[in-house]
Scaffold this motif. Structure first.
Motif, PDB file in Angstrom:
ATOM      1  N   VAL A  74      18.377 -16.176  20.445  1.00 48.49           N
ATOM      2  CA  VAL A  74      16.958 -15.892  20.662  1.00 48.49           C
ATOM      3  C   VAL A  74      16.447 -15.012  19.528  1.00 48.49           C
ATOM      4  O   VAL A  74      16.917 -13.882  19.351  1.00 48.49           O
ATOM      5  N   PRO A  75      15.478 -15.490  18.732  1.00 47.09           N
ATOM      6  CA  PRO A  75      14.918 -14.659  17.667  1.00 47.09           C
ATOM      7  C   PRO A  75      13.896 -13.674  18.230  1.00 47.09           C
ATOM      8  O   PRO A  75      13.166 -13.994  19.173  1.00 47.09           O
ATOM      9  N   VAL A  76      13.868 -12.474  17.669  1.00 46.88           N
ATOM     10  CA  VAL A  76      12.869 -11.467  18.043  1.00 46.88           C
ATOM     11  C   VAL A  76      12.313 -10.852  16.763  1.00 46.88           C
ATOM     12  O   VAL A  76      12.983 -10.823  15.730  1.00 46.88           O
ATOM     13  N   SER A  77      11.085 -10.390  16.815  1.00 44.54           N
ATOM     14  CA  SER A  77      10.485  -9.772  15.636  1.00 44.54           C
ATOM     15  C   SER A  77      11.033  -8.360  15.446  1.00 44.54           C
ATOM     16  O   SER A  77      11.484  -7.722  16.400  1.00 44.54           O
ATOM     17  N   ALA A  78      10.979  -7.870  14.209  1.00 39.46           N
ATOM     18  CA  ALA A  78      11.554  -6.561  13.916  1.00 39.46           C
ATOM     19  C   ALA A  78      10.726  -5.812  12.875  1.00 39.46           C
ATOM     20  O   ALA A  78      10.187  -6.404  11.936  1.00 39.46           O
ATOM     21  N   THR A  79      10.629  -4.515  13.077  1.00 40.25           N
ATOM     22  CA  THR A  79      10.069  -3.596  12.080  1.00 40.25           C
ATOM     23  C   THR A  79      11.081  -2.480  11.881  1.00 40.25           C
ATOM     24  O   THR A  79      11.530  -1.870  12.861  1.00 40.25           O
ATOM     25  N   VAL A  80      11.455  -2.233  10.635  1.00 34.93           N
ATOM     26  CA  VAL A  80      12.440  -1.191  10.318  1.00 34.93           C
ATOM     27  C   VAL A  80      11.780  -0.168   9.409  1.00 34.93           C
ATOM     28  O   VAL A  80      11.252  -0.519   8.341  1.00 34.93           O
ATOM     29  N   ARG A  81      11.811   1.090   9.827  1.00 33.18           N
ATOM     30  CA  ARG A  81      11.146   2.150   9.073  1.00 33.18           C
ATOM     31  C   ARG A  81      12.158   3.135   8.518  1.00 33.18           C
ATOM     32  O   ARG A  81      13.114   3.496   9.197  1.00 33.18           O
ATOM     33  N   PRO A  82      11.934   3.616   7.278  1.00 37.73           N
ATOM     34  CA  PRO A  82      12.835   4.634   6.721  1.00 37.73           C
ATOM     35  C   PRO A  82      12.670   5.955   7.473  1.00 37.73           C
ATOM     36  O   PRO A  82      11.639   6.188   8.109  1.00 37.73           O
ATOM     37  N   PRO A  83      13.686   6.829   7.417  1.00 32.23           N
ATOM     38  CA  PRO A  83      13.669   8.068   8.203  1.00 32.23           C
ATOM     39  C   PRO A  83      12.446   8.944   7.958  1.00 32.23           C
ATOM     40  O   PRO A  83      11.969   9.614   8.884  1.00 32.23           O
ATOM     41  N   GLU A  84      11.928   8.963   6.728  1.00 32.01           N
ATOM     42  CA  GLU A  84      10.803   9.848   6.433  1.00 32.01           C
ATOM     43  C   GLU A  84       9.532   9.463   7.182  1.00 32.01           C
ATOM     44  O   GLU A  84       8.585  10.249   7.263  1.00 32.01           O
ATOM     45  N   HIS A  85       9.480   8.262   7.735  1.00 26.22           N
ATOM     46  CA  HIS A  85       8.319   7.853   8.516  1.00 26.22           C
ATOM     47  C   HIS A  85       8.333   8.461   9.903  1.00 26.22           C
ATOM     48  O   HIS A  85       7.297   8.506  10.567  1.00 26.22           O
ATOM     49  N   GLY A  86       9.500   8.908  10.345  1.00 28.33           N
ATOM     50  CA  GLY A  86       9.625   9.340  11.728  1.00 28.33           C
ATOM     51  C   GLY A  86       9.728   8.109  12.613  1.00 28.33           C
ATOM     52  O   GLY A  86       9.175   7.050  12.303  1.00 28.33           O
ATOM     53  N   HIS A  87      10.453   8.219  13.686  1.00 25.98           N
ATOM     54  CA  HIS A  87      10.670   7.068  14.559  1.00 25.98           C
ATOM     55  C   HIS A  87       9.814   7.246  15.808  1.00 25.98           C
ATOM     56  O   HIS A  87      10.168   7.981  16.713  1.00 25.98           O
ATOM     57  N   VAL A  88       8.664   6.564  15.809  1.00 22.20           N
ATOM     58  CA  VAL A  88       7.678   6.809  16.868  1.00 22.20           C
ATOM     59  C   VAL A  88       7.438   5.581  17.732  1.00 22.20           C
ATOM     60  O   VAL A  88       6.486   5.537  18.494  1.00 22.20           O
TER      61      VAL A  88
END
Length: 211
Positions: A74-88
């Protein structure tokens, strides 16, 4: 080359996002309901979305089927952010497999969600329908940069050449045309539809190359 093949040369946070074991473990912890079914979660396509370092793409979740023996992907969409963005990111309350499912993997900075419906592709429904496609393609020919003002497509029989769910679709058409120049007009044409602004970007690139 697979995304995972590149991981040794990537920044640590992005290498973690490509680590199937790490993502699988984090996903089970974030959504325990998947625990009994999830075999692994692997990055499929991740691309830089902008200069801030955010990556967007998809993961493929391999799940045990109801029989407990076979598996499904099952494919799902993904967004990956670098640590400096903060994980919100915020996890959704809907169950996996529904339109509202979303989960945030805080340590990895990854947001996963159900892929948008394929009708998010502009003109997908029109281009897939033989009757409507003839009208749409005629309009495109009349308004394009290299317009064929007199050409009318009377019929267009579509077949899907390549389809990336929620992103783009390529159609091949066997067409019957009439009007000035119809004798030299090709009997087969190709049309491609994109989500969001990807079509405009591709169009500018192709025109630059042509020029």
């Amino acid at each position: 080359m697979r995304f995972s093949d590149l991981s040794p040369s990537l920044a640590g946070w992005l290498a973690d996002a490509a680590d199937t074991s790490a993502v699988t473990e984090a996903l089970v912890a974030a959504d325990p309901a998947l625990g009994e079914r999830l075999v692994h979660a692997a990055a499929k396509r991740l691309r830089l979305a902008d200069r801030t370092g955010v990556c967007r793409g998809s993961y493929v979740l391999t799940l045990r089927a109801i029989d407990g023996v076979t598996t499904e992907q099952v494919p799902v969409s993904a967004t990956v952010r670098p640590p400096e963005h903060g994980h919100v990111g915020v996890s959704g309350g809907d169950a996996f497999g529904t339109a509202g499912w979303a989960v945030h993997l805080d340590r990895l900075g990854i947001d996963l969600a159900t892929l948008p419906d394929e009708l998010d592709l502009i003109s997908y429904a029109s281009l897939a329908d033989p009757t409507r496609a003839a009208s749409v393609l005629t309009e495109v020919l009349r308004t394009g940069t290299r317009a064929s003002d007199g050409i009318v497509i009377r019929s267009a029989v579509p077949s899907v050449m390549r389809y990336k769910r929620g992103s783009r679709c390529t159609f091949r058409y066997e067409v019957d045309v009439e009007g000035p120049g119809s004798g030299s007009f090709p009997s087969t044409i190709v049309a491609k539809t994109y989500s969001r602004d990807k079509g405009a970007v591709a169009d500018r690139s192709m025109r630059a190359l042509w020029e």
